[in-house]
Design a protein around this motif. Structure first.
Motif, PDB file in Angstrom:
ATOM      1  N   UNK A  32     -23.696  77.003  18.045  1.00  0.00           N
ATOM      2  CA  UNK A  32     -24.719  76.862  17.010  1.00  0.00           C
ATOM      3  C   UNK A  32     -25.151  78.215  16.449  1.00  0.00           C
ATOM      4  N   UNK A  33     -25.417  79.158  17.329  1.00  0.00           N
ATOM      5  CA  UNK A  33     -25.882  80.470  16.872  1.00  0.00           C
ATOM      6  C   UNK A  33     -24.891  81.152  15.943  1.00  0.00           C
ATOM      7  N   UNK A  34     -23.624  81.314  16.362  1.00  0.00           N
ATOM      8  CA  UNK A  34     -22.642  81.968  15.491  1.00  0.00           C
ATOM      9  C   UNK A  34     -22.395  81.223  14.173  1.00  0.00           C
ATOM     10  N   UNK A  35     -22.402  79.889  14.230  1.00  0.00           N
ATOM     11  CA  UNK A  35     -22.165  79.114  13.006  1.00  0.00           C
ATOM     12  C   UNK A  35     -23.313  79.312  12.018  1.00  0.00           C
ATOM     13  N   UNK A  36     -24.551  79.210  12.505  1.00  0.00           N
ATOM     14  CA  UNK A  36     -25.692  79.399  11.618  1.00  0.00           C
ATOM     15  C   UNK A  36     -25.725  80.826  11.061  1.00  0.00           C
ATOM     16  N   UNK A  54     -23.169  82.769  10.517  1.00  0.00           N
ATOM     17  CA  UNK A  54     -22.099  82.891   9.516  1.00  0.00           C
ATOM     18  C   UNK A  54     -22.498  82.231   8.211  1.00  0.00           C
ATOM     19  N   UNK A  55     -23.092  81.047   8.306  1.00  0.00           N
ATOM     20  CA  UNK A  55     -23.512  80.343   7.094  1.00  0.00           C
ATOM     21  C   UNK A  55     -24.634  81.090   6.376  1.00  0.00           C
ATOM     22  N   UNK A  56     -25.508  81.717   7.125  1.00  0.00           N
ATOM     23  CA  UNK A  56     -26.612  82.436   6.491  1.00  0.00           C
ATOM     24  C   UNK A  56     -26.170  83.782   5.938  1.00  0.00           C
ATOM     25  N   UNK A  57     -25.047  84.285   6.454  1.00  0.00           N
ATOM     26  CA  UNK A  57     -24.507  85.539   5.926  1.00  0.00           C
ATOM     27  C   UNK A  57     -23.889  85.341   4.544  1.00  0.00           C
ATOM     28  N   UNK A  58     -23.548  84.081   4.234  1.00  0.00           N
ATOM     29  CA  UNK A  58     -23.021  83.783   2.901  1.00  0.00           C
ATOM     30  C   UNK A  58     -24.201  83.629   1.945  1.00  0.00           C
ATOM     31  N   UNK A  61     -29.752  74.551   2.678  1.00  0.00           N
ATOM     32  CA  UNK A  61     -28.588  73.794   2.191  1.00  0.00           C
ATOM     33  C   UNK A  61     -27.784  73.140   3.303  1.00  0.00           C
ATOM     34  N   UNK A  62     -27.930  73.620   4.546  1.00  0.00           N
ATOM     35  CA  UNK A  62     -27.116  73.114   5.657  1.00  0.00           C
ATOM     36  C   UNK A  62     -27.776  71.868   6.231  1.00  0.00           C
ATOM     37  N   UNK A  63     -27.139  70.731   6.046  1.00  0.00           N
ATOM     38  CA  UNK A  63     -27.723  69.454   6.482  1.00  0.00           C
ATOM     39  C   UNK A  63     -27.000  68.828   7.670  1.00  0.00           C
TER      40      UNK A  63
END
Length: 371
Positions: free
Chosen positions: A15-19, A21-25, A39-41
């Motif tokens: 969860x941590x790495x995925x979030x 990565x998504x927030x880095x975009x 935006x992440x649902x």
């Protein structure tokens, strides 16, 4: 900006790495990471496949493919993820900058397009903006509020349309190129003119707004007449406008009038979403050389002075005029062309700006309630 709902089914290790990565975009229009933007649902794993759900607060369907490719490449670098399945959507929420005015039934947001003077391409911008929003997936309507010189029927190729009233109270709208349209021009014959004093024209505007059968619109684009008169004042006092777009050309006289338009909206507390500069330059089709027959950077100077964005600069292009005269606007006639791409970019900027305005309004209300 919080999302409507979140369904995260990942273990803490992922969860941590995925979030992160998504927030880095950074979304190029929201200027926020996807997590911060709400935006992440959905996040879930099916074996080594990450299932990702994204819901944007503004329409951007033409950007989905590139966004998925970029995110997939980034997420696949995380240990335990071999592929990504992404579902993308958008949801426009109801929003008005004038909270004391009742909403228009079946209309979520209202965009006013204005100019200080005529002849700067305001109606062309209104029509192509509406069509560009539709090209991004939104349900869109356009209201021709230029009571004295309605041009939207010709620009959309629906001059023969006449509204019907199924219940004797509300009027049907025309449908053209995937959007709904209403205009005083539909109620007048070719040789008729609307010879009305200001209050009568303003009253006609309100009738068109409130007595049209709008069908579940994300956005209603209102093409205002030039100037800062009765119709503009009525709009600000009686119509739940979400934001305004100012159209100008680079000439000093047009810029001076554009300033008046911006000032008017500021006085009535309607946010100016940005400036569109028409006839910005001429691009020689033979050698590609750029000429600036009406001056350069005028729109940018106005935008900078009033601290609003320059949404886009359109070239002096004969095809734009020809397309409008034929009733097939550029966004439809040359959907893959450079000019249509500029209009779609403007549409995404306008819609994202409205989403951010709504976010700031919500945060402000929350702070006030806490106090």
């Amino acid at each position: 900006m919080s999302s409507a709902s979140q369904d995260y089914r990942l273990n803490d290790e992922l969860l941590g790495p995925v979030l992160a990565t998504l927030n880095a975009y950074q979304d190029p229009y929201l200027k926020q990471g996807l997590v911060d933007a709400g935006c992440v649902t959905k996040l879930a794993m099916n074996g080594t496949q990450l299932q990702l759900g994204l819901v944007y607060p503004y329409p951007c369907e033409t950007q989905y493919r590139d966004t998925v490719m970029t995110l997939t490449q980034a997420l696949a670098k995380i240990d335990g993820i071999d592929e990504v399945e992404a579902e993308m959507d958008f949801k426009v929420k109801s929003y008005s900058a004038t909270g004391n005015i009742p909403p228009i039934p079946n209309v979520k947001q209202v965009i006013a397009v204005a100019s200080g003077k005529g002849g700067v391409g305001k109606s062309t911008t209104s029509v192509n903006l509406a069509l560009a929003l539709a090209a991004e997936g939104a349900n869109v309507g356009i209201l021709d509020a230029d009571i004295y010189g309605p041009s939207v029927p010709m620009m959309l190729g629906v001059t023969d349309f006449r509204p019907l009233s199924p219940d004797g109270k509300y009027m049907t709208c025309a449908n053209a190129h995937g959007i709904s349209a209403q205009s005083i021009g539909f109620l007048l014959t070719d040789d008729q003119a609307a010879v009305w004093r200001g209050p009568m024209a303003a009253g006609a505007l309100l009738q068109l707004v409130n007595e049209s059968l709008w069908q579940d619109l994300d956005y209603l684009v209102i093409d205002l007449p030039p100037g800062t008169g009765d119709i503009q004042l009525t709009l600000s006092q009686k119509v739940p406008v979400s934001g305004a777009v100012i159209v100008t050309t680079p000439q000093d006289i047009a810029l001076a009038d554009a300033q008046k338009g911006i000032s008017m909206f500021e006085k009535v507390n309607i946010p100016v979403l940005g400036v569109v500069e028409n006839m910005s330059f001429y691009l020689c089709p033979e050698c590609g050389h750029k000429e600036y027959p009406f001056g350069s950077d005028g729109g940018a100077r106005i935008a900078q002075r009033y601290n609003v964005p320059l949404l886009g600069a359109l070239p002096l292009n004969g095809n734009i005029r020809e397309n409008m005269d034929q009733g097939i606007p550029t966004v439809v006639a040359d959907a893959d062309g450079e000019v249509a791409a500029i209009y779609r970019d403007i549409a995404r900027k306008v819609a994202a700006s409205l989403a951010l305005q709504q976010q700031q309004s919500t945060v402000s209300i929350a702070i006030s309630e806490e106090e």
